[in-house]
Write an enzyme that holds these catalytic residues in place. Structure first.
Site, PDB file in Angstrom:
ATOM      1  N   LYS A 198      -6.849   3.524  -3.144  1.00  0.00           N
ATOM      2  CA  LYS A 198      -7.263   3.505  -1.741  1.00  0.00           C
ATOM      3  C   LYS A 198      -7.439   4.939  -1.262  1.00  0.00           C
ATOM      4  CE  LYS A 198      -5.176   2.090   2.713  1.00  0.00           C
ATOM      5  NZ  LYS A 198      -4.079   1.316   3.342  1.00  0.00           N
ATOM      6  N   ASP A 245       0.866  -1.181   0.000  1.00  0.00           N
ATOM      7  CA  ASP A 245       0.000   0.000   0.000  1.00  0.00           C
ATOM      8  C   ASP A 245       0.907   1.236   0.000  1.00  0.00           C
ATOM      9  OD1 ASP A 245      -1.775  -2.124   0.534  1.00  0.00           O
ATOM     10  OD2 ASP A 245      -3.092  -0.869   1.757  1.00  0.00           O
ATOM     11  N   LYS A 287     -10.316   0.518  -2.320  1.00  0.00           N
ATOM     12  CA  LYS A 287     -10.182   0.267  -0.881  1.00  0.00           C
ATOM     13  C   LYS A 287     -10.412   1.545  -0.083  1.00  0.00           C
ATOM     14  CE  LYS A 287      -6.851  -1.164   2.704  1.00  0.00           C
ATOM     15  NZ  LYS A 287      -5.517  -1.741   2.984  1.00  0.00           N
TER      16      LYS A 287
END
Length: 315
Positions: free
Chosen positions: A215, A152, A251
């Site tokens: 995300k 991430d 996300k």
């Protein structure tokens, strides 16, 4: 990951988002009925399988990472699952998510538990991304070599805020390369981008540069995953799919704490992107305290009563 296409920067800097339309759509989504009682346990279990169970704290140690991993592997009490005939269906969270220095601990714990659950690591100077490019890249490489199969990354918000899209694209391309075989989720830190239009542009650039997921947030910004910002991001995902045929995942993360909210997120994805996206390959919920509330709700569904907090193990 997929091959990135050359970034069409002309188009990116011209695009505009209609704020009123976005807010209206977000309100519509929040007014949707969440699933009926008899389906709720099933939907909540579905939500569990989409969670990236996360600990990102300065006081993380190998022992709380170990507990996190055990929880990820067995997120809902066995006897509750048995009552709804889900005890043998391999219900786990989607992944665990930790800091780079804790990847080795997580990999070790999951191996000991005989689990093939993916370990995700944040990287690239998380949460601010304000470190030299060389060390941000090195962080990715080390996390991958320690066994993280998902990374991430955080974008350099400075580039997005000042409209340096080509520079942002080039950085993300390099992160993509450093990830090697690992999946890359790109954190936009939407609370710091200033406008819906910037969120849309950053989403597009991140996808063009080869992100497997986009995300919302690190969970460390003042404003994290909100429904309006999510609408902007999933519309970008849809537009990208329409023009390339490539599906990118989504996300939301930061501040998602209740079972009810998790159902709103599932509804949003179902309405905006369709059922195809309701799987761990294309949708994750980044959360740390959410699981405890979902487990309480499942307990309530199954037993007809609410659990006292001491009845259920700490999530």
């Amino acid at each position: 990951g997929h091959y990135a296409q050359q970034v069409d920067l002309e188009w990116i800097s011209k695009v505009r988002v209609n704020t009123q339309a976005v807010l209206k759509r977000a309100q519509f989504i929040q007014r949707q009925k969440i699933p009926k009682k008899q389906w709720q346990a099933a939907w909540l279990l579905k939500a569990v399988t989409l969670i990236d169970l996360t600990t990102l704290a300065g006081d993380d140690t190998s022992s709380n990472v170990h507990r996190l991993c055990l929880k990820a592997v067995q997120p809902v009490r066995y006897d509750l699952l048995k009552k709804i005939d889900m005890h043998d269906k391999g219900v786990t969270t989607a992944a665990v998510c930790v800091y780079p220095s804790r990847v080795t601990d997580a990999v070790r714990s999951l191996k000991a538990a005989n689990s093939s659950l993916p370990v995700a690591s944040v990287a690239t100077g998380f949460p601010a991304g304000q470190t030299p490019l060389e060390t941000r890249l090195q962080e990715v490489r080390i996390a991958v070599s320690d066994g993280a199969t998902e990374i991430d990354i955080v974008i350099n918000r400075m580039l997005a805020i000042t409209g340096q899209w080509e520079a942002m694209y080039n950085e993300i391309r390099q992160f993509r390369e450093a990830c090697g075989p690992a999946h890359m989720k790109t954190i936009l830190a939407v609370g710091e981008l200033g406008s819906f239009t910037n969120v849309y542009r950053a989403s597009m650039v991140a996808m063009m540069a080869g992100s497997d997921f986009i995300k919302t947030s690190t969970g460390k910004e003042a404003v994290n995953a909100t429904y309006p910002v999510a609408i902007v991001m999933v519309r970008a995902i849809r537009d990208y799919f329409m023009s390339t045929g490539h599906k990118v995942g989504f996300k939301p993360a930061g501040g998602i704490r209740t079972a009810e909210e998790s159902l709103v997120w599932l509804t949003l994805i179902k309405e905006e992107l369709g059922d195809d996206w309701l799987c761990p390959g294309l949708f994750r919920l980044g959360a740390s305290s959410l699981l405890a509330d979902i487990e309480r709700q499942i307990y309530h569904q199954v037993t007809g009563q609410y659990a006292a907090y001491h009845d259920l193990p700490m999530a």
